[in-house]
Write a protein that holds these residues in place. Structure first.
Motif, PDB file in Angstrom:
ATOM      1  N   LYS A 135      11.778  13.317  75.112  1.00 39.43           N
ATOM      2  CA  LYS A 135      11.064  13.080  76.124  1.00 39.43           C
ATOM      3  C   LYS A 135       9.862  13.270  76.534  1.00 39.43           C
ATOM      4  O   LYS A 135       9.408  13.637  76.134  1.00 39.43           O
ATOM      5  CB  LYS A 135      11.767  14.613  76.858  1.00 39.43           C
ATOM      6  N   GLU A 136       9.453  12.418  76.431  1.00 38.96           N
ATOM      7  CA  GLU A 136       7.806  12.247  76.553  1.00 38.96           C
ATOM      8  C   GLU A 136       6.864  12.089  77.886  1.00 38.96           C
ATOM      9  O   GLU A 136       7.262  11.437  78.886  1.00 38.96           O
ATOM     10  CB  GLU A 136       7.704  10.736  76.535  1.00 38.96           C
ATOM     11  N   ALA A 137       6.543  13.205  77.952  1.00 43.14           N
ATOM     12  CA  ALA A 137       5.921  13.425  79.732  1.00 43.14           C
ATOM     13  C   ALA A 137       3.947  13.854  79.507  1.00 43.14           C
ATOM     14  O   ALA A 137       3.549  14.379  79.899  1.00 43.14           O
ATOM     15  CB  ALA A 137       6.219  14.994  79.916  1.00 43.14           C
ATOM     16  N   THR A 138       3.950  12.800  78.400  1.00 42.59           N
ATOM     17  CA  THR A 138       2.168  12.457  79.228  1.00 42.59           C
ATOM     18  C   THR A 138       1.260  11.618  79.592  1.00 42.59           C
ATOM     19  O   THR A 138       0.821  11.309  80.211  1.00 42.59           O
ATOM     20  CB  THR A 138       1.739  11.929  77.184  1.00 42.59           C
ATOM     21  N   GLY A 139       3.013  10.578  80.338  1.00 40.59           N
ATOM     22  CA  GLY A 139       2.397   9.470  81.543  1.00 40.59           C
ATOM     23  C   GLY A 139       1.731   8.026  80.863  1.00 40.59           C
ATOM     24  O   GLY A 139       0.969   7.067  81.612  1.00 40.59           O
ATOM     25  N   ASP A 140       1.842   8.557  79.419  1.00 33.99           N
ATOM     26  CA  ASP A 140       1.019   7.262  78.993  1.00 33.99           C
ATOM     27  C   ASP A 140       2.457   6.027  78.074  1.00 33.99           C
ATOM     28  O   ASP A 140       2.234   6.670  77.704  1.00 33.99           O
ATOM     29  CB  ASP A 140       1.024   8.154  77.853  1.00 33.99           C
ATOM     30  N   LEU A 141       1.978   5.327  79.248  1.00 32.25           N
ATOM     31  CA  LEU A 141       3.027   4.677  79.286  1.00 32.25           C
ATOM     32  C   LEU A 141       2.834   3.312  77.738  1.00 32.25           C
ATOM     33  O   LEU A 141       3.573   2.858  77.389  1.00 32.25           O
ATOM     34  CB  LEU A 141       2.572   3.249  79.948  1.00 32.25           C
ATOM     35  N   SER A 142       2.031   3.449  76.659  1.00 25.92           N
ATOM     36  CA  SER A 142       1.576   3.026  76.038  1.00 25.92           C
ATOM     37  C   SER A 142       2.837   3.397  74.797  1.00 25.92           C
ATOM     38  O   SER A 142       2.975   3.065  74.098  1.00 25.92           O
ATOM     39  CB  SER A 142       0.433   2.687  75.332  1.00 25.92           C
ATOM     40  N   ARG A 143       2.930   4.742  75.250  1.00 26.68           N
ATOM     41  CA  ARG A 143       3.835   5.501  73.723  1.00 26.68           C
ATOM     42  C   ARG A 143       5.141   4.937  73.796  1.00 26.68           C
ATOM     43  O   ARG A 143       5.871   4.839  73.202  1.00 26.68           O
ATOM     44  CB  ARG A 143       4.187   6.959  74.735  1.00 26.68           C
ATOM     45  N   VAL A 144       5.733   4.075  74.766  1.00 28.20           N
ATOM     46  CA  VAL A 144       7.095   3.763  75.053  1.00 28.20           C
ATOM     47  C   VAL A 144       7.251   2.143  73.591  1.00 28.20           C
ATOM     48  O   VAL A 144       7.904   3.009  72.806  1.00 28.20           O
ATOM     49  CB  VAL A 144       7.836   3.053  76.611  1.00 28.20           C
ATOM     50  N   ASN A 145       6.263   2.114  73.360  1.00 27.89           N
ATOM     51  CA  ASN A 145       6.048   0.560  72.771  1.00 27.89           C
ATOM     52  C   ASN A 145       5.481   1.229  71.141  1.00 27.89           C
ATOM     53  O   ASN A 145       6.566   0.760  70.390  1.00 27.89           O
ATOM     54  CB  ASN A 145       5.383  -0.234  72.674  1.00 27.89           C
ATOM     55  N   LYS A 146       5.229   2.315  70.875  1.00 27.69           N
ATOM     56  CA  LYS A 146       4.541   2.874  69.818  1.00 27.69           C
ATOM     57  C   LYS A 146       6.051   3.889  69.018  1.00 27.69           C
ATOM     58  O   LYS A 146       6.075   3.656  67.968  1.00 27.69           O
ATOM     59  CB  LYS A 146       3.386   3.438  69.835  1.00 27.69           C
ATOM     60  N   ILE A 147       6.130   4.293  69.928  1.00 29.26           N
ATOM     61  CA  ILE A 147       7.314   4.559  69.407  1.00 29.26           C
ATOM     62  C   ILE A 147       8.478   4.229  69.024  1.00 29.26           C
ATOM     63  O   ILE A 147       9.132   4.403  67.692  1.00 29.26           O
ATOM     64  CB  ILE A 147       8.452   6.109  70.866  1.00 29.26           C
ATOM     65  N   SER A 148       8.412   3.284  69.618  1.00 31.81           N
ATOM     66  CA  SER A 148      10.114   2.747  69.251  1.00 31.81           C
ATOM     67  C   SER A 148       9.769   1.084  68.196  1.00 31.81           C
ATOM     68  O   SER A 148      10.618   0.834  67.588  1.00 31.81           O
ATOM     69  CB  SER A 148      10.738   1.330  70.713  1.00 31.81           C
ATOM     70  N   SER A 149       7.946   0.789  68.376  1.00 34.73           N
ATOM     71  CA  SER A 149       7.649   0.756  67.057  1.00 34.73           C
ATOM     72  C   SER A 149       8.114   0.906  65.273  1.00 34.73           C
ATOM     73  O   SER A 149       8.385   0.898  64.533  1.00 34.73           O
ATOM     74  CB  SER A 149       6.687  -0.569  67.238  1.00 34.73           C
ATOM     75  N   LEU A 150       7.565   2.697  65.850  1.00 32.02           N
ATOM     76  CA  LEU A 150       8.065   3.659  64.628  1.00 32.02           C
ATOM     77  C   LEU A 150       8.954   4.058  63.867  1.00 32.02           C
ATOM     78  O   LEU A 150       9.263   4.742  63.323  1.00 32.02           O
ATOM     79  CB  LEU A 150       7.382   4.478  64.773  1.00 32.02           C
ATOM     80  N   VAL A 151      10.035   4.253  65.133  1.00 33.57           N
ATOM     81  CA  VAL A 151      11.222   4.674  64.969  1.00 33.57           C
ATOM     82  C   VAL A 151      12.218   3.784  64.713  1.00 33.57           C
ATOM     83  O   VAL A 151      12.551   2.483  64.574  1.00 33.57           O
ATOM     84  CB  VAL A 151      11.736   5.689  66.205  1.00 33.57           C
ATOM     85  N   ASN A 152      12.868   3.927  63.477  1.00 32.27           N
ATOM     86  CA  ASN A 152      14.280   2.954  62.270  1.00 32.27           C
ATOM     87  C   ASN A 152      15.553   2.763  63.205  1.00 32.27           C
ATOM     88  O   ASN A 152      15.697   2.086  63.145  1.00 32.27           O
ATOM     89  CB  ASN A 152      14.050   3.045  61.387  1.00 32.27           C
ATOM     90  N   ASN A 153      15.774   4.202  64.250  1.00 34.16           N
ATOM     91  CA  ASN A 153      17.014   4.774  64.519  1.00 34.16           C
ATOM     92  C   ASN A 153      16.521   3.751  65.683  1.00 34.16           C
ATOM     93  O   ASN A 153      16.058   4.331  66.321  1.00 34.16           O
ATOM     94  CB  ASN A 153      17.375   5.876  64.197  1.00 34.16           C
ATOM     95  N   LYS A 154      17.500   2.876  65.814  1.00 33.50           N
ATOM     96  CA  LYS A 154      17.695   2.303  67.099  1.00 33.50           C
ATOM     97  C   LYS A 154      18.461   2.632  68.520  1.00 33.50           C
ATOM     98  O   LYS A 154      17.633   1.785  69.521  1.00 33.50           O
ATOM     99  CB  LYS A 154      18.461   0.677  67.177  1.00 33.50           C
ATOM    100  N   LYS A 155      19.079   3.405  68.213  1.00 29.34           N
ATOM    101  CA  LYS A 155      19.421   4.581  68.875  1.00 29.34           C
ATOM    102  C   LYS A 155      19.266   5.318  69.643  1.00 29.34           C
ATOM    103  O   LYS A 155      19.521   6.465  70.557  1.00 29.34           O
ATOM    104  CB  LYS A 155      21.460   4.931  68.711  1.00 29.34           C
ATOM    105  N   PHE A 156      18.178   5.409  68.799  1.00 29.32           N
ATOM    106  CA  PHE A 156      16.571   7.004  68.871  1.00 29.32           C
ATOM    107  C   PHE A 156      16.566   6.912  70.887  1.00 29.32           C
ATOM    108  O   PHE A 156      16.611   5.136  71.944  1.00 29.32           O
ATOM    109  CB  PHE A 156      15.887   6.800  68.935  1.00 29.32           C
TER     110      PHE A 156
END
Length: 293
Positions: free
Chosen positions: A161-182
């Motif tokens: 649960k990402e509650a920073t309000g920083d929309l750039s976090r979506v791409n940053k997290i998804s690009s770094l996480v190897n598990n595509k079901k995350f």
């Protein structure tokens, strides 16, 4: 169960200060009727920091009992003490909960390595699915995408649960996480729809406490890539999203739930106090604009 509109449920309290099972039943039935995806029991909005350890566990078990398998229950199990969080998590094993929402340790401001070791220790102590919870505005620390990526390698750490309000976090997290079901969930009602459009999977919502049907519909439309209709509905809720944070959460949303008859008493635990009189009209207007009266 971990996608769509998930409510961070308020905790109804009687005038004598005890938890109100009657109102809790009403709230749970309201969310089941209005197709909320899951309930977070004893999160920030549930006044977790004002409940005793015994009350904390009892409230989760009461929520499970009332829901009776009709809706997934996610338990808030966070603490700034790793051992306490582990103990609470272990108590809930085999209870029937669907997973845990575990906030970053507050007040003591750990390093990124400290955060990694904290969540690693919890993960290794249980088989329960773990959703990380990052809310720097409340905790004083920020769980960075690089650390989230490291933690995603643990089988039972399934999302954040990402509650920073920083929309750039979506791409940053998804690009770094190897598990595509995350699973990447928004913790910010104001930006949640943009968050989903950028690749998020849903929201753990405060607004859903009083606008469950509309929040569920918006998420359903968005997850099916119908953002035109989703934005049309969400536009009517935007004033409400903002008004519900005019004072510290859950002060405004509890007042609104009381105003709408979802709970019988507008009682909060100290040090939280009732919504200031000067803000009541603002929240009431927001409710009217949202079309939920």
């Amino acid at each position: 169960m971990f996608k769509g509109s998930i409510v961070a449920l308020i905790t109804p309290i009687k005038k004598n200060g005890s938890i109100c099972k009657k109102d809790l039943t009403k709230l749970i039935n309201y969310h089941i009727k209005n197709k909320t995806s899951a309930i977070v029991s004893v999160g920030t909005t549930g006044e977790s920091s004002m409940l005793s350890k015994k009350e904390h566990c009892n409230l989760i078990m009461m929520t499970l009992e009332i829901s009776d398998g009709r809706i997934p229950i996610i338990a808030g199990t966070g603490s700034n003490d790793t051992s306490e969080s582990i103990n609470l998590t272990k108590k809930l094993e085999n209870s029937g909960i669907s997973g845990c929402l575990t906030v970053t340790p507050y007040y003591n401001r750990p390093t990124q390595e400290g955060l990694y070791q904290h969540f690693k220790s919890i993960s290794e102590s249980t088989h329960l699915p773990q959703i990380l919870y990052n809310v720097p505005s409340r905790t004083g620390c920020d769980l960075l995408p690089e650390t989230i990526a490291r933690l995603s390698n643990f089988k039972n750490i399934i999302g954040i649960k990402e509650a920073t309000g920083d929309l750039s976090r979506v791409n940053k997290i998804s690009s770094l996480v190897n598990n595509k079901k995350f699973i990447i969930l928004s913790g910010d009602d104001i930006t949640f729809l943009d968050f989903i459009q950028l690749g998020g999977h849903g929201v753990i919502s405060v607004t859903a406490n009083i606008a469950a049907k509309k929040m569920s519909k918006i998420c359903s439309l968005a997850l099916n890539n119908n953002f035109i209709k989703a934005r049309k509905i969400n536009k009517k809720l935007m004033y409400l999203h903002k008004a519900l944070f005019i004072e510290s959460n859950p002060i405004p949303v509890k007042w609104a739930a009381f105003k709408l008859g979802l709970i019988n008493n507008n009682i909060l635990r100290l040090p939280l106090t009732k919504l200031s009189k000067k803000f009541e009209l603002i929240v009431e207007k927001a409710i009217c604009k949202a079309g939920i009266i």
